[in-house]
Design an enzyme around this catalytic site. Structure first.
Site, PDB file in Angstrom:
ATOM      1  N   ASN A  95     -14.075   5.958   4.892  1.00 35.33           N
ATOM      2  CA  ASN A  95     -14.271   4.994   5.977  1.00 35.33           C
ATOM      3  C   ASN A  95     -13.312   5.182   7.149  1.00 35.33           C
ATOM      4  O   ASN A  95     -13.658   4.878   8.289  1.00 35.33           O
ATOM      5  CB  ASN A  95     -14.206   3.568   5.441  1.00 35.33           C
ATOM      6  CG  ASN A  95     -15.428   3.230   4.616  1.00 35.33           C
ATOM      7  OD1 ASN A  95     -16.524   3.712   4.878  1.00 35.33           O
ATOM      8  ND2 ASN A  95     -15.249   2.417   3.593  1.00 35.33           N
TER       9      ASN A  95
ATOM     10  N   HIS B 184      -4.618   6.131  -1.316  1.00 33.91           N
ATOM     11  CA  HIS B 184      -5.247   6.040   0.010  1.00 33.91           C
ATOM     12  C   HIS B 184      -4.242   6.306   1.133  1.00 33.91           C
ATOM     13  O   HIS B 184      -4.639   6.558   2.258  1.00 33.91           O
ATOM     14  CB  HIS B 184      -5.851   4.644   0.172  1.00 33.91           C
ATOM     15  CG  HIS B 184      -7.235   4.617   0.742  1.00 33.91           C
ATOM     16  ND1 HIS B 184      -8.069   5.719   0.834  1.00 33.91           N
ATOM     17  CD2 HIS B 184      -7.960   3.581   1.248  1.00 33.91           C
ATOM     18  CE1 HIS B 184      -9.218   5.360   1.370  1.00 33.91           C
ATOM     19  NE2 HIS B 184      -9.182   4.074   1.637  1.00 33.91           N
TER      20      HIS B 184
ATOM     21  N   TYR C 239      -5.599  -0.903   9.339  1.00 31.26           N
ATOM     22  CA  TYR C 239      -6.262  -0.763   8.043  1.00 31.26           C
ATOM     23  C   TYR C 239      -7.248   0.387   8.176  1.00 31.26           C
ATOM     24  O   TYR C 239      -7.763   0.695   9.247  1.00 31.26           O
ATOM     25  CB  TYR C 239      -6.924  -2.051   7.532  1.00 31.26           C
ATOM     26  CG  TYR C 239      -5.891  -3.060   7.089  1.00 31.26           C
ATOM     27  CD1 TYR C 239      -5.285  -2.930   5.841  1.00 31.26           C
ATOM     28  CD2 TYR C 239      -5.482  -4.080   7.927  1.00 31.26           C
ATOM     29  CE1 TYR C 239      -4.304  -3.823   5.442  1.00 31.26           C
ATOM     30  CE2 TYR C 239      -4.507  -4.978   7.536  1.00 31.26           C
ATOM     31  CZ  TYR C 239      -3.914  -4.846   6.292  1.00 31.26           C
ATOM     32  OH  TYR C 239      -2.939  -5.715   5.904  1.00 31.26           O
TER      33      TYR C 239
ATOM     34  N   ASN D  25     -10.332   1.228   7.498  1.00 25.87           N
ATOM     35  CA  ASN D  25     -11.701   1.214   8.006  1.00 25.87           C
ATOM     36  C   ASN D  25     -11.804   1.113   9.523  1.00 25.87           C
ATOM     37  O   ASN D  25     -12.887   1.265  10.074  1.00 25.87           O
ATOM     38  CB  ASN D  25     -12.485   0.058   7.375  1.00 25.87           C
ATOM     39  CG  ASN D  25     -12.572   0.191   5.872  1.00 25.87           C
ATOM     40  OD1 ASN D  25     -12.116   1.168   5.285  1.00 25.87           O
ATOM     41  ND2 ASN D  25     -13.158  -0.793   5.235  1.00 25.87           N
TER      42      ASN D  25
ATOM     43  N   TYR E   1       0.805  -1.225   0.000  1.00 31.78           N
ATOM     44  CA  TYR E   1       0.000   0.000   0.000  1.00 31.78           C
ATOM     45  C   TYR E   1       0.841   1.279   0.000  1.00 31.78           C
ATOM     46  O   TYR E   1       0.289   2.377  -0.092  1.00 31.78           O
ATOM     47  CB  TYR E   1      -0.946   0.011   1.202  1.00 31.78           C
ATOM     48  CG  TYR E   1      -1.935  -1.129   1.180  1.00 31.78           C
ATOM     49  CD1 TYR E   1      -2.957  -1.168   0.239  1.00 31.78           C
ATOM     50  CD2 TYR E   1      -1.831  -2.174   2.085  1.00 31.78           C
ATOM     51  CE1 TYR E   1      -3.862  -2.221   0.207  1.00 31.78           C
ATOM     52  CE2 TYR E   1      -2.731  -3.229   2.064  1.00 31.78           C
ATOM     53  CZ  TYR E   1      -3.739  -3.248   1.119  1.00 31.78           C
ATOM     54  OH  TYR E   1      -4.631  -4.290   1.088  1.00 31.78           O
TER      55      TYR E   1
END
Length: 186
Positions: free
Chosen positions: A112, A19, A64, A66, A14
């Protein structure tokens, strides 16, 4: 004491994705202020240091996206950090790549990580720096887009936005967030 949080997802896969622009901004502050993010606690990586006489904690939640609030709330409780001493930085699909928008409060806007933070803090009344990543083009799914990497061309604007976000955080150590908003929302 101030807390600055950047949202993102943990893991090498990631790194440098849209993001994770919040993580990228935290990395810039850590480098600029010589703060090592070497403590792993509260479901996150964090470090603390003094900047202009003010104690600052930098946090990258490792939950993560969320579940970001699961990291932020326990750290805030442990260090007794008030909402006015907290800023969160994250990606925003509704702003063009490289643009920033500072806000004193607001809804999650479909994000989120912010939704989780609101749920765990029990309020929308916290300061934030929204960092533009733009919307996907050519029918690309949002999830694929936000988990994709910036293009080389976009990285020029992204690096400028990260520097500007870091400058805003630095200014916030000496001014009210409202003053910083007035200086950077132009």
């Amino acid at each position: 004491m101030k807390l600055i949080v950047g949202l993102g997802n943990p893991g090498r896969e990631y790194e440098l994705t849209r993001h994770n622009i919040g993580f990228m901004a935290i990395d810039e502050l850590a480098k600029r202020w010589n703060i090592s993010l070497n403590e792993q606690k509260f479901k996150g990586m964090f470090g603390a240091g003094f900047v202009n006489g003010e104690k600052v904690i930098l946090l990258k939640p490792l939950t993560y996206m969320n579940l970001s609030g699961e990291s932020i709330r326990p750290l805030m409780d442990y260090y007794k950090i008030d909402l006015e001493d907290f800023i969160i930085m994250y990606d925003d699909l509704d702003l063009p790549v490289g643009k920033l928008r500072l806000r004193m409060k607001g809804s999650a806007g479909g994000h989120n990580g912010v939704k989780s933070t609101i749920a765990h803090l029990g309020t929308q009344e916290f300061q934030r720096i929204r960092m533009g990543i733009d919307r996907p083009k050519n029918g690309m799914k949002v999830v694929d887009y936000v988990l994709g990497r910036f293009t080389a061309e976009e990285m020029v604007d992204v690096n400028h936005a990260i520097e500007k976000a870091a400058n805003a955080c630095e200014e916030w150590l000496n001014k009210s967030f409202l003053q910083v908003m007035n200086d950077f929302n132009n």
